[in-house]
Design an enzyme around this catalytic site. Structure first.
Site, PDB file in Angstrom:
ATOM      1  N   ALA A 244      -1.445  -2.389  -1.249  1.00 19.96           N
ATOM      2  CA  ALA A 244      -1.771  -3.768  -0.884  1.00 19.96           C
ATOM      3  C   ALA A 244      -3.269  -3.939  -1.053  1.00 19.96           C
ATOM      4  O   ALA A 244      -4.049  -3.028  -0.779  1.00 19.96           O
ATOM      5  CB  ALA A 244      -1.371  -4.049   0.560  1.00 19.96           C
ATOM      6  N   LYS A 245      -3.625  -5.100  -1.515  1.00 15.64           N
ATOM      7  CA  LYS A 245      -5.026  -5.412  -1.762  1.00 15.64           C
ATOM      8  C   LYS A 245      -5.854  -5.203  -0.491  1.00 15.64           C
ATOM      9  O   LYS A 245      -6.948  -4.643  -0.532  1.00 15.64           O
ATOM     10  CB  LYS A 245      -5.110  -6.875  -2.223  1.00 15.64           C
ATOM     11  CG  LYS A 245      -6.439  -7.255  -2.811  1.00 15.64           C
ATOM     12  CD  LYS A 245      -6.579  -6.770  -4.266  1.00 15.64           C
ATOM     13  CE  LYS A 245      -8.023  -6.774  -4.675  1.00 15.64           C
ATOM     14  NZ  LYS A 245      -8.553  -5.464  -4.968  1.00 15.64           N
ATOM     15  N   ARG A 246      -5.266  -5.643   0.643  1.00 12.61           N
ATOM     16  CA  ARG A 246      -6.036  -5.564   1.897  1.00 12.61           C
ATOM     17  C   ARG A 246      -6.353  -4.122   2.289  1.00 12.61           C
ATOM     18  O   ARG A 246      -7.282  -3.856   3.034  1.00 12.61           O
ATOM     19  CB  ARG A 246      -5.318  -6.299   3.032  1.00 12.61           C
ATOM     20  CG  ARG A 246      -3.995  -5.718   3.403  1.00 12.61           C
ATOM     21  CD  ARG A 246      -3.326  -6.464   4.557  1.00 12.61           C
ATOM     22  NE  ARG A 246      -1.986  -5.953   4.742  1.00 12.61           N
ATOM     23  CZ  ARG A 246      -0.935  -6.339   4.040  1.00 12.61           C
ATOM     24  NH1 ARG A 246      -1.058  -7.279   3.139  1.00 12.61           N
ATOM     25  NH2 ARG A 246       0.250  -5.807   4.259  1.00 12.61           N
TER      26      ARG A 246
END
Ligand code: GLU
Length: 273
Positions: A244-246
């Site tokens: 996930a990007k986060r």
């Protein structure tokens, strides 16, 4: 023989990462290996989060991986079709307006946990027409799942890994079919589109396995063809978490800018590396 048609259906709300690449490659190759067609569908019904720059990024990333698509479809151009289907479900009494905020739903102690987060606790399910007329705020439209399941009857669907699966949509609760800000939701648009685009084989991540129970019920309610499903494992990081990007997963753009060759990366992914 029916031509095999697959699709990759990203939402243009951020840059693609390796998990997306694996899904796109699998879907693309599944069609190519069978002389079929590969559709790229941009799932941009969320007008507030979708960005043209991310659409451009998706096209660039897939081309860099060496993937070619036979059709490019934008969900934002098909809103009238989703709206018509939603109107039909309203006329059949299968959906109801819901005025709840996220906070109200989260605060409801009775919310049972579905596979994809808490199922809607049914607060607005029993509103009378007078109650509805008195409400002024925006509403979304929810499928009355118990009614829908009763009308659709016993259903199953086929997954390449799991085999025949008995559809259990009740556990997903009264899912949203029409958003407050759009005449469709992910569930409605994806089901209508897979049928409209003649998708025979849905190749996507296992995170959407539970959603397939809902899609199977919608297919029957709307008289749509039922594709075969191929839910694949997700790419995980060193700690076993899905990318996930986060969490700092590198985007394909960053990998490209670091000098990596996309076609070679796709080949390694095919070889399981
Ligand atoms: N648009 C969805 C996503 O980006 C995928 C839809 C699907 O494959 O059914 O997660």
């Amino acid at each position: 023989m029916v031509t095999v048609i697959t699709r990759f259906a990203p939402s243009p709300t951020g840059r693609l990462h390796l998990g997306h690449a694996v899904s796109a490659i699998r879907s693309h190759d599944f069609a190519r290996e069978r002389g079929g067609r590969f559709v790229l569908r941009i799932e941009d019904i969320d007008g507030t989060r979708s960005r043209r720059a991310f659409v451009d990024g998706i096209l660039e990333d897939l081309a860099w991986l060496g993937l070619r698509w036979d059709a490019l479809v934008f969900q934002s151009e098909r809103l009238a079709i989703y709206e018509a289907a939603l109107e039909g479900l309203k006329a059949r009494g299968l959906v109801y307006p819901c005025f709840c905020t996220r906070a109200e739903i989260a605060a409801s102690a009775s919310a049972p946990q579905g596979d994809v987060g808490p199922a809607y606790p049914g607060i607005c399910r029993g509103l009378s027409s007078a109650d509805i007329a008195a409400r002024t705020g925006a509403c979304c439209w929810r499928l009355d799942m118990a009614k829908a399941v009763a009308e659709a009857g016993a259903l199953s669907w086929h997954d390449a890994g799991a085999g025949w699966v008995v559809a259990d949509a009740l556990a997903q609760g009264d899912v949203v079919l029409g958003r407050k800000d759009a005449p469709a939701s992910y569930h409605l648009a994806v089901t209508l589109d897979d049928a409209a685009q003649g998708v025979t084989d849905v190749v996507r991540g296992v995170d959407l396995f539970a959603a397939t129970h809902v899609h199977r019920v919608l297919q029957t309610l709307l008289g749509l063809a039922v594709p075969r499903y191929h839910h694949h494992a997700l790419v995980v990081d060193a700690e076993g978490r899905r990318l996930a990007k986060r969490d700092g997963a590198l985007s394909l753009a960053e990998i490209r800018e670091a000098g990596e060759d996309g076609v070679a990366l796709a080949e390694r992914s095919r070889a399981g590396g």
